[in-house]
Design an enzyme around this catalytic site. Structure first.
Site, PDB file in Angstrom:
ATOM      1  N   ARG A 129      -6.345  -1.862   5.348  1.00 14.11           N
ATOM      2  CA  ARG A 129      -6.561  -3.292   5.597  1.00 14.11           C
ATOM      3  C   ARG A 129      -5.601  -3.845   6.650  1.00 14.11           C
ATOM      4  O   ARG A 129      -5.893  -4.852   7.296  1.00 14.11           O
ATOM      5  CB  ARG A 129      -6.499  -4.083   4.283  1.00 14.11           C
ATOM      6  CG  ARG A 129      -7.697  -3.781   3.390  1.00 14.11           C
ATOM      7  CD  ARG A 129      -7.626  -4.536   2.072  1.00 14.11           C
ATOM      8  NE  ARG A 129      -6.513  -4.145   1.249  1.00 14.11           N
ATOM      9  CZ  ARG A 129      -6.495  -3.088   0.432  1.00 14.11           C
ATOM     10  NH1 ARG A 129      -7.557  -2.322   0.326  1.00 14.11           N
ATOM     11  NH2 ARG A 129      -5.427  -2.805  -0.283  1.00 14.11           N
TER      12      ARG A 129
ATOM     13  N   GLU B 144       4.505   4.807  -7.891  1.00 10.74           N
ATOM     14  CA  GLU B 144       4.877   4.694  -9.302  1.00 10.74           C
ATOM     15  C   GLU B 144       4.854   6.089  -9.947  1.00 10.74           C
ATOM     16  O   GLU B 144       5.772   6.475 -10.663  1.00 10.74           O
ATOM     17  CB  GLU B 144       3.891   3.755  -9.995  1.00 10.74           C
ATOM     18  CG  GLU B 144       4.418   3.214 -11.295  1.00 10.74           C
ATOM     19  CD  GLU B 144       3.430   2.238 -11.912  1.00 10.74           C
ATOM     20  OE1 GLU B 144       2.471   1.838 -11.221  1.00 10.74           O
ATOM     21  OE2 GLU B 144       3.607   1.900 -13.086  1.00 10.74           O
TER      22      GLU B 144
HETATM   23  P1  AMP Z   1       3.590  -1.526  -1.856  1.00  9.87           P
HETATM   24  O1  AMP Z   1       3.954  -0.255  -1.138  1.00  9.87           O
HETATM   25  O2  AMP Z   1       3.853  -1.473  -3.331  1.00  9.87           O
HETATM   26  O3  AMP Z   1       4.218  -2.750  -1.193  1.00  9.87           O
HETATM   27  O4  AMP Z   1       2.013  -1.680  -1.761  1.00  9.87           O
HETATM   28  C1  AMP Z   1       1.426  -2.191  -0.614  1.00  9.87           C
HETATM   29  C2  AMP Z   1       0.129  -1.529  -0.282  1.00  9.87           C
HETATM   30  O5  AMP Z   1      -0.696  -1.359  -1.428  1.00  9.87           O
HETATM   31  C3  AMP Z   1      -0.649  -2.397   0.669  1.00  9.87           C
HETATM   32  O6  AMP Z   1      -1.276  -1.570   1.649  1.00  9.87           O
HETATM   33  C4  AMP Z   1      -1.654  -3.129  -0.198  1.00  9.87           C
HETATM   34  O7  AMP Z   1      -2.896  -3.232   0.440  1.00  9.87           O
HETATM   35  C5  AMP Z   1      -1.767  -2.281  -1.451  1.00  9.87           C
HETATM   36  N1  AMP Z   1      -1.616  -3.072  -2.688  1.00  9.87           N
HETATM   37  C6  AMP Z   1      -0.603  -2.979  -3.575  1.00  9.87           C
HETATM   38  N2  AMP Z   1      -0.762  -3.804  -4.626  1.00  9.87           N
HETATM   39  C7  AMP Z   1      -1.924  -4.469  -4.385  1.00  9.87           C
HETATM   40  C8  AMP Z   1      -2.649  -5.502  -5.088  1.00  9.87           C
HETATM   41  N3  AMP Z   1      -2.216  -6.029  -6.251  1.00  9.87           N
HETATM   42  N4  AMP Z   1      -3.794  -5.968  -4.537  1.00  9.87           N
HETATM   43  C9  AMP Z   1      -4.239  -5.459  -3.361  1.00  9.87           C
HETATM   44  N5  AMP Z   1      -3.612  -4.494  -2.661  1.00  9.87           N
HETATM   45  C10 AMP Z   1      -2.462  -3.992  -3.152  1.00  9.87           C
END
Ligand code: AMP
Length: 177
Positions: free
Chosen positions: A66, A103
């Protein structure tokens, strides 16, 4: 709140328990599908970039998948180039890889090794959660000889404190939960 933020926030759909139980997924597809709202979103990202990233970056780096949509549209609006950061094995030329913790287990991202040499980069994604994905992308940019000028997100899940992983560079998000 800016009426335009209210407009785009209303187009983000909450999907409970996707992709697994306990996750509230922020689905941006209704926002993308509504032309005026998508344009407003890019307007707001561009205004934020003009305010926060001075001088404007040389290039925008979008994270699969995205981040490609928002990053490429923003790059076009700012008159800048776009670099994709992809899941392993997708990019055709010589790549640099960065692993990062999930995770459960690990994942990896790749970038063409010559994509950002000596360029000032802003990293773009739809959403900042724990910050692992964006932090890995920043390490990739730096290993490829680029400078990270900041980060731009549409959505930030503030309660996950992801920005704490992104150093002291500007971290901007339009909508914070
Ligand atoms: P993080 O590495 O935990 O910051 O996760 C970010 C990535 O995971 C991004 O590319 C987001 O598109 C996706 N992502 C993580 N959590 C969500 C969520 N609750 N809703 C949509 N996309 C998420």
């Amino acid at each position: 709140m800016d009426n335009r933020l209210t407009e785009i926030t209303a187009r983000i759909r909450d999907v409970p328990d996707f992709p697994k139980p306990g996750i509230l997924f922020k689905d941006v597809t209704p926002l993308l599908a509504h032309g005026p709202s998508f344009r407003t979103c890019i307007d707001l990202l561009a205004e934020q970039a003009e305010r926060s990233f001075r001088p404007l970056p040389d290039i925008l780096v979008g994270i699969e998948s995205r981040g490609f949509i928002f990053g490429a549209a923003l790059a076009d609006r700012l008159g800048r180039g776009f670099v994709p950061v992809r899941k392993p094995g997708k990019l055709p030329y010589k790549t640099t890889r960065e692993n990062y913790a999930l995770e459960y287990g690990t994942d990896a991202l790749e970038m063409h090794e010559d994509a950002v040499t000596d360029l000032r980069c802003v990293i773009v994604d739809d959403l900042l959660a724990t910050g692992g994905t964006a932090a890995a992308t920043a390490r990739l940019v730096e290993r490829c000889g680029g400078k990270v000028s900041g980060f731009a997100f549409v959505i930030e899940l503030s309660f996950l404190i992801g920005r704490s992983k992104l150093g002291d560079r500007p971290v901007e998000a339009l909508i914070k939960y």
